[in-house]
Design a protein around this motif. Structure first.
Motif, PDB file in Angstrom:
ATOM      1  N   ARG A 103     -67.105  15.200-204.077  1.00 35.77           N
ATOM      2  CA  ARG A 103     -66.053  16.439-204.450  1.00 35.77           C
ATOM      3  C   ARG A 103     -66.181  17.440-203.936  1.00 35.77           C
ATOM      4  O   ARG A 103     -66.991  18.278-203.322  1.00 35.77           O
ATOM      5  CB  ARG A 103     -65.861  16.889-205.965  1.00 35.77           C
ATOM      6  CG  ARG A 103     -66.746  15.804-207.380  1.00 35.77           C
ATOM      7  CD  ARG A 103     -65.725  15.189-207.983  1.00 35.77           C
ATOM      8  NE  ARG A 103     -64.710  16.125-208.386  1.00 35.77           N
ATOM      9  CZ  ARG A 103     -63.578  14.872-208.575  1.00 35.77           C
ATOM     10  NH1 ARG A 103     -63.461  13.726-207.986  1.00 35.77           N
ATOM     11  NH2 ARG A 103     -62.872  15.225-209.357  1.00 35.77           N
ATOM     12  N   THR A 105     -63.330  19.785-202.375  1.00 36.26           N
ATOM     13  CA  THR A 105     -62.144  21.065-202.550  1.00 36.26           C
ATOM     14  C   THR A 105     -61.275  21.108-200.770  1.00 36.26           C
ATOM     15  O   THR A 105     -62.311  22.582-199.999  1.00 36.26           O
ATOM     16  CB  THR A 105     -62.156  22.668-203.277  1.00 36.26           C
ATOM     17  OG1 THR A 105     -62.814  21.676-204.368  1.00 36.26           O
ATOM     18  CG2 THR A 105     -61.183  23.427-203.356  1.00 36.26           C
ATOM     19  N   PRO A 112     -60.477  19.021-207.218  1.00 32.30           N
ATOM     20  CA  PRO A 112     -61.644  19.049-206.326  1.00 32.30           C
ATOM     21  C   PRO A 112     -61.053  17.463-205.532  1.00 32.30           C
ATOM     22  O   PRO A 112     -60.769  16.282-206.980  1.00 32.30           O
ATOM     23  CB  PRO A 112     -62.790  18.838-206.868  1.00 32.30           C
ATOM     24  CG  PRO A 112     -62.651  19.819-207.456  1.00 32.30           C
ATOM     25  CD  PRO A 112     -61.543  20.155-207.871  1.00 32.30           C
ATOM     26  N   ALA A 114     -61.975  13.213-205.078  1.00 26.66           N
ATOM     27  CA  ALA A 114     -62.936  12.236-204.378  1.00 26.66           C
ATOM     28  C   ALA A 114     -62.980  11.407-203.542  1.00 26.66           C
ATOM     29  O   ALA A 114     -62.859  11.850-202.162  1.00 26.66           O
ATOM     30  CB  ALA A 114     -63.128  11.248-205.114  1.00 26.66           C
TER      31      ALA A 114
END
Length: 356
Positions: A103, A105, A112, A114
């Motif tokens: 995840r 950010t 977040p 993928a």
């Protein structure tokens, strides 16, 4: 002084976005100019120079920080740098660990994103992951040339120390060309990395995989290691951190993105696995050969399992780490004299080094 891996921090750490205040430096005016002119003009020179530096800090932060991301790998957090506009992110191999999905950010994402593993190369502690969906406005970082890095240059370290995303610290390049060995998870020697950039910029757990940036807004390294001092309680050695140089990052990441793996590491190898042995006084006495790769450099030179390597060229070898560090200074194809013990007898062999 040992170097310990800057671990990705546990997910329980609070991910707080820091508003990064540039440091206002004093004492930067030219003494000769101040003495020559004197009066109000000299007094105004100091804040003018300090403000110019502060403005440069803030300019670099605004340019580069959007290219630095936070990576959640399982229960751990680390950092990464956006490598291109296709969603590739470069980070440390120890940040991704054994995970395959992540995840991520970014500075502009509310949730977040993928991402999946492209390839991890623990030998150089580098890895590339790729965002499953590339968001609009993704900003790749600009990677500089490591041969232009010199001691004394001002640098900024950007990442997510202790889970505090978008954090910035400042320092200088303290040295270049350092060879440092990481500890593995079980305490044994891990990756041995040559040509590291040493910096005084604060690097803490979670900074791994982030960006070490010069005042031109170029990434000159990936923060990876923090030094430890066995004589200090807690082990930390403040002001001594290490970053993988940008030239190596580009070499490894470029191969991973282009072929899905590292095809040309540029790292020398003997083609053996080894373990440290001790003498009668329980002191390290060499690197004992456990296995020899058939057709490899050591095998072609006549080395066998059970031989104990004690010297590589002019460098004494007492442990597996010392052997790895000595090899890190060499290049594939280079010929080197290997001194070893076999059945109590000292022998030498000329080995043409292979590639790791």
């Amino acid at each position: 002084m040992d170097a310990s891996r800057i671990r990705a921090v546990r997910r329980g750490a609070v991910a707080v976005v820091l508003v990064c205040a540039a440091v206002l430096l004093g004492g930067c005016s030219n003494p000769a100019t101040s003495a020559r002119k004197g009066g109000p003009t000299a007094q105004a020179a100091l804040p003018l120079v300090a403000n110019d530096l502060q403005d440069q800090y803030q300019k670099v932060i605004k340019e580069v920080l959007p290219s630095v991301v936070q990576i959640q790998a399982g229960q751990s957090l680390g950092s990464g740098v956006i490598y291109d506009d296709k969603g590739h992110v470069v980070t440390n191999a120890h940040v991704v660990g054994s995970e395959k999905t992540f995840r991520v950010t970014t500075a502009r994402s509310e949730e977040p994103l993928a991402a999946s593993l492209v390839y991890s190369y623990p030998e150089q502690d580098l890895a590339v992951i790729k965002l499953d969906k590339v968001p609009e406005g993704l900003r790749p970082a600009v990677f500089g040339g490591s041969d232009e890095v010199e001691a004394g240059q001002i640098v900024l370290a950007m990442g997510s120390p202790l889970g505090l995303s978008s954090s910035v610290t400042q320092g200088i390049v303290s040295g270049t060309g350092r060879t440092v060995s990481e500890p593995a998870d079980d305490g044994s020697p891990g990756a041995t990395i040559p040509n590291m950039v040493q910096t005084s910029a604060a690097i803490n757990p979670g900074n791994s995989g982030g960006a070490l940036v010069n005042l031109d807004g170029q990434v000159i390294g990936i923060p990876t290691l923090g030094a430890t001092d066995p004589g200090v309680q807690g082990g930390a050695a403040p002001g001594i951190g290490f970053a993988i140089p940008a030239s190596m990052v580009r070499t490894v990441a470029g191969q991973i993105i282009g072929t899905g793996k590292v095809t040309d590491s540029g790292r020398a190898a003997l083609g053996v696995t080894v373990r440290t042995v001790v003498d009668d006084g329980y002191q390290p006495a060499g690197a004992a050969v456990v296995t020899v790769k058939a057709g490899g450099p050591a095998a072609n030179a006549g080395l066998k399992a059970g031989d104990v390597i004690t010297r590589l060229g002019d460098t004494a070898v007492g442990t597996t780490t010392e052997l790895a560090e000595a090899l890190a200074e060499k290049k594939p194809g280079e010929k080197i004299k290997v001194t070893y013990q076999r059945s109590g007898s000292r022998r030498t062999a000329e080995v043409t080094l292979g590639e790791q």
